[in-house]
Write an enzyme that holds these catalytic residues in place. Structure first.
Site, PDB file in Angstrom:
ATOM      1  N   SER A 187       0.829  -1.209   0.000  1.00  9.59           N
ATOM      2  CA  SER A 187       0.000   0.000   0.000  1.00  9.59           C
ATOM      3  C   SER A 187       0.859   1.252   0.000  1.00  9.59           C
ATOM      4  O   SER A 187       1.956   1.254   0.555  1.00  9.59           O
ATOM      5  CB  SER A 187      -0.899  -0.019   1.247  1.00  9.59           C
ATOM      6  N   TYR A 218      -1.540  -0.433  10.784  1.00  7.89           N
ATOM      7  CA  TYR A 218      -1.825  -1.070   9.494  1.00  7.89           C
ATOM      8  C   TYR A 218      -0.661  -0.836   8.532  1.00  7.89           C
ATOM      9  O   TYR A 218      -0.100  -1.777   7.964  1.00  7.89           O
ATOM     10  CB  TYR A 218      -3.126  -0.509   8.893  1.00  7.89           C
ATOM     11  N   LYS A 223       2.363  -3.450   6.676  1.00 10.94           N
ATOM     12  CA  LYS A 223       2.728  -3.532   5.251  1.00 10.94           C
ATOM     13  C   LYS A 223       4.237  -3.324   5.090  1.00 10.94           C
ATOM     14  O   LYS A 223       4.906  -4.015   4.330  1.00 10.94           O
ATOM     15  CB  LYS A 223       1.960  -2.475   4.455  1.00 10.94           C
TER      16      LYS A 223
END
Ligand code: WQD
Length: 343
Positions: free
Chosen positions: A130, A154, A158
């Site tokens: 992302s 989050y 990643k």
């Protein structure tokens, strides 16, 4: 050629499954439906005209994933399975570290355990990363060599998985790994049969705007209009999920044909503000999208859009669809499925 899609019943996974069938691959969906719905499988059958095999289970169950790999012998694996709500990750960091990092470790260990067995293809992986790994970029557009940072658990997961893949590839150069950094995926398949299905009130802009247009919410809260942008509202690189799916197919074909690992941005190279999205959605739906200016959302950055040059050069891929098409397809999905996949 079989392709295993972990989290393949999810938003990006389901659209990628359709694109893979159309490109002549045979996708296999691995999903526990913790963040997706079984009804997706029937929709995929209607769109593709074929039954896509489903392996129902948890990517954290390493021995089970090994058995799936032995059964299907995929020439490639696309790892979508992860939680993706930024706000939730702040409230429940352990859930995110467990699912997103633990899930990736489990998958990679299953692939490593089976890779040396007879008739197993060379380990080939596409990882769903992302643009959030860029944190708050010092400038735009963003290229892949920009510094990475995280502003929430989050995004941290990643970044950690990207680093795991780098270390794994250094130790085992025979692995072919594509890391795809998505910008802002929006829209839906033009059939209106599959689309984005947020579990409850959407955090993201496009699904929330669609729900305002259909009357589920009175108005959109615009999180700040005092950013250093042309109209003061946040600017993002919205990319049609169909273009994103095509990017996954191109990444797999490049890995299989050229055999070298790479990291690319998947974005359009264009930024649009919140108010531009509102206006585009009103044009697409013919419905008003009332809004009110609200305080900035913590963690938001002013501007974030991609320089997609490397993906275009390496994959021969370029996003084709416009913001108006993104809104028209999102609206068709919203109108036909007011409660998503739930009856
Ligand atoms: C877009 C713009 C908001 C909602 C996040 C994740 C990213 C990826 C995509 C997973 C911003 C504004 C939004 C609303 C608003 N997710 N907005 N009112 O934050 O760019 O990216 O989703 O991969 O990792 O970080 O997307 O759609 O939430 O926000 O004004 O009700 O819309 O401030 O400018 P974001 P978003």
């Amino acid at each position: 050629m079989n392709i295993l899609l972990t989290g393949g019943a999810g938003y990006i996974g389901s659209h990628t499954a359709v694109a893979l069938v159309e490109a002549g691959f045979r996708p296999i969906v691995l999903d526990n439906f913790s963040n997706s719905h079984p009804a997706v499988m029937e929709r995929l059958a209607r769109i593709t005209g074929t039954t896509i095999p489903l392996e129902r289970g948890d990517v954290l169950d390493t021995p089970w994933v090994e058995s799936v790999l032995r059964q299907h012998r995929p020439v490639g694996v696309v790892h979508f399975a992860a939680d993706k709500a930024v706000g939730e990750s702040v409230a429940q960091p352990l859930k995110y570290f467990h699912h997103n990092i633990g899930g990736a470790v489990s998958l990679l260990r299953a692939m490593e355990a089976t890779a040396s067995e007879a008739d197993m293809p060379a380990p080939t992986l596409v990882f769903s990363s992302s643009a959030t790994v860029y944190g708050d970029p010092a400038s735009v557009p963003i290229t892949e060599d920009f510094p990475r940072s995280h502003t929430n658990p989050y995004g941290h997961t990643k970044l950690v998985v990207e680093d795991m893949l780098t270390a794994l590839n250094a130790a085992q150069p025979n692995w072919r790994i594509a890391t795809l950094r998505y910008f802002n995926p929006v829209g839906a398949h033009p059939s209106g049969l599959i689309g984005e299905d947020p579990a409850d009130i959407p955090n993201n802009l496009m699904p929330y705007v669609a729900q305002v247009a259909i009357g589920r919410h009175e108005a959109l809260s615009v999180f700040g209009d005092d950013y250093p942008t042309p109209d003061g509202t946040g600017v993002r690189d919205y990319i049609h999920v169909q273009d994103l799916a095509a990017g996954h197919v191109a990444a797999l074909q490049t890995l299989l044909n050229k055999g070298k690992s790479f990291t690319v941005n998947l974005g359009t190279g264009r930024g649009h503000s919140v108010l531009e999205v509102v206006k585009a959605f009103e044009r697409a739906s013919g419905r008003p999208v009332p809004y009110r200016i609200a305080p900035r959302r913590p963690g938001d950055v002013a501007q974030c859009w991609a320089d997609p040059t490397r993906a275009e050069a390496l994959l021969g891929w370029k996003a084709q669809r416009t913001l108006d098409e993104m809104c028209a397809d999102a609206w068709r999905w919203q109108q036909g499925n007011p409660n998503g996949y739930r009856p």
